[in-house]
Design an enzyme around this catalytic site. Structure first.
Site, PDB file in Angstrom:
ATOM      1  N   GLY A  84       0.794  -1.234   0.000  1.00 44.37           N
ATOM      2  CA  GLY A  84       0.000   0.000   0.000  1.00 44.37           C
ATOM      3  C   GLY A  84       0.818   1.271   0.000  1.00 44.37           C
ATOM      4  N   SER A  85       2.152   1.152  -0.130  1.00 42.60           N
ATOM      5  CA  SER A  85       3.001   2.349  -0.092  1.00 42.60           C
ATOM      6  C   SER A  85       3.038   3.102  -1.415  1.00 42.60           C
ATOM      7  CB  SER A  85       4.429   1.981   0.337  1.00 42.60           C
ATOM      8  OG  SER A  85       5.024   1.110  -0.604  1.00 42.60           O
ATOM      9  N   GLY A  86       2.586   2.459  -2.506  1.00 46.62           N
ATOM     10  CA  GLY A  86       2.552   3.154  -3.791  1.00 46.62           C
ATOM     11  C   GLY A  86       3.437   2.546  -4.862  1.00 46.62           C
ATOM     12  N   LYS A  87       3.974   1.360  -4.635  1.00 47.08           N
ATOM     13  CA  LYS A  87       4.876   0.747  -5.614  1.00 47.08           C
ATOM     14  C   LYS A  87       4.181   0.516  -6.956  1.00 47.08           C
ATOM     15  CE  LYS A  87       5.950  -2.743  -3.009  1.00 47.08           C
ATOM     16  NZ  LYS A  87       5.023  -2.416  -1.923  1.00 47.08           N
ATOM     17  N   SER A  88       3.045  -0.143  -6.937  1.00 48.58           N
ATOM     18  CA  SER A  88       2.327  -0.428  -8.189  1.00 48.58           C
ATOM     19  C   SER A  88       1.833   0.858  -8.835  1.00 48.58           C
ATOM     20  CB  SER A  88       1.151  -1.374  -7.938  1.00 48.58           C
ATOM     21  OG  SER A  88       1.616  -2.636  -7.525  1.00 48.58           O
ATOM     22  N   THR A  89       1.414   1.815  -8.030  1.00 51.06           N
ATOM     23  CA  THR A  89       0.954   3.104  -8.549  1.00 51.06           C
ATOM     24  C   THR A  89       2.097   3.819  -9.269  1.00 51.06           C
ATOM     25  OG1 THR A  89      -0.658   3.275  -6.768  1.00 51.06           O
ATOM     26  CG2 THR A  89      -0.078   5.326  -7.910  1.00 51.06           C
ATOM     27  N   GLU A 109       6.624  -6.913  -8.747  1.00 48.17           N
ATOM     28  CA  GLU A 109       6.663  -8.210  -8.050  1.00 48.17           C
ATOM     29  C   GLU A 109       6.939  -9.373  -9.005  1.00 48.17           C
ATOM     30  OE1 GLU A 109       6.898  -8.456  -4.926  1.00 48.17           O
ATOM     31  OE2 GLU A 109       6.087  -6.554  -4.201  1.00 48.17           O
TER      32      GLU A 109
END
Length: 187
Positions: free
Chosen positions: A35-40, A136
């Site tokens: 939820g830290s924003g990696k995929s975003t 990932e």
């Protein structure tokens, strides 16, 4: 060849993220909590989602290719052969045998998660883009495939950005980054 994040702001509901740095040629490993924003950030770097403000500037490189965390989101072909063809890569490319991909007329959705991940990895690595973004990439792979993938990442030219929790497989020469407190920080 660089990707410059110039005062980039991303926002989704209560989530906010800021970055002001650059990625040069080589491997960049980015970690952070769920939820830290990696995929975003990966999606924004690939030009698939809008940023609220600032600019993402590609200097001396072509359009990035993103392999999403869940490979089934990117399947477009009704068979493995047609999926490979949809990427515009030859099915005889040695990357497919390196990742132990069985080229067949099977429906990609009948493959195990690991088989599907290896198929999609082989497709993106066969494209050999200037910028490769992997979200990932080690998920669902067995140890052998993880080691092969690490070797492939190490031997790539261009910019490779890897978002992963599985940092024990990271290439030795990677630049390390962390997403925390709403920002991207070089370690």
């Amino acid at each position: 060849m660089r990707i410059v994040l110039s005062s980039v702001q991303l926002r989704a509901g209560a989530f906010s993220f800021a970055a002001d740095d650059f990625f040069s040629e080589g491997v960049h490993m980015i970690s952070g909590r769920i939820g830290s924003g990696k995929s975003t950030l990966g999606s924004a770097l690939a030009g698939l989602s809008e940023i609220e403000s600032g600019k993402i500037i590609l200097e001396g490189c072509g359009s990035p290719i993103l392999l999403m965390q869940f490979p089934e989101y990117q399947v477009t072909g009704p068979t493995v052969v047609r999926e490979i063809s949809s990427w515009g890569v030859p099915r005889g490319d040695p990357t497919f045998s390196s990742l132990d991909v069985e080229i067949s007329d099977r429906d990609p959705f009948t493959l195990s998660r690991g088989e599907l991940k290896r198929l999609m990895l082989a497709c993106v690595f066969s494209k050999d883009p200037d910028v490769l973004i992997l979200d990932e990439p080690y998920a669902s792979l067995d140890i052998s495939a993880k080691e092969v993938l690490t070797g492939m990442i190490e031997n790539r030219r261009g910019i490779t950005i890897v978002f992963s929790h599985e940092t024990e497989y990271a290439p030795n020469h990677a630049v390390w980054w962390k997403i925390e407190s709403g920002g991207l920080h070089r370690e």
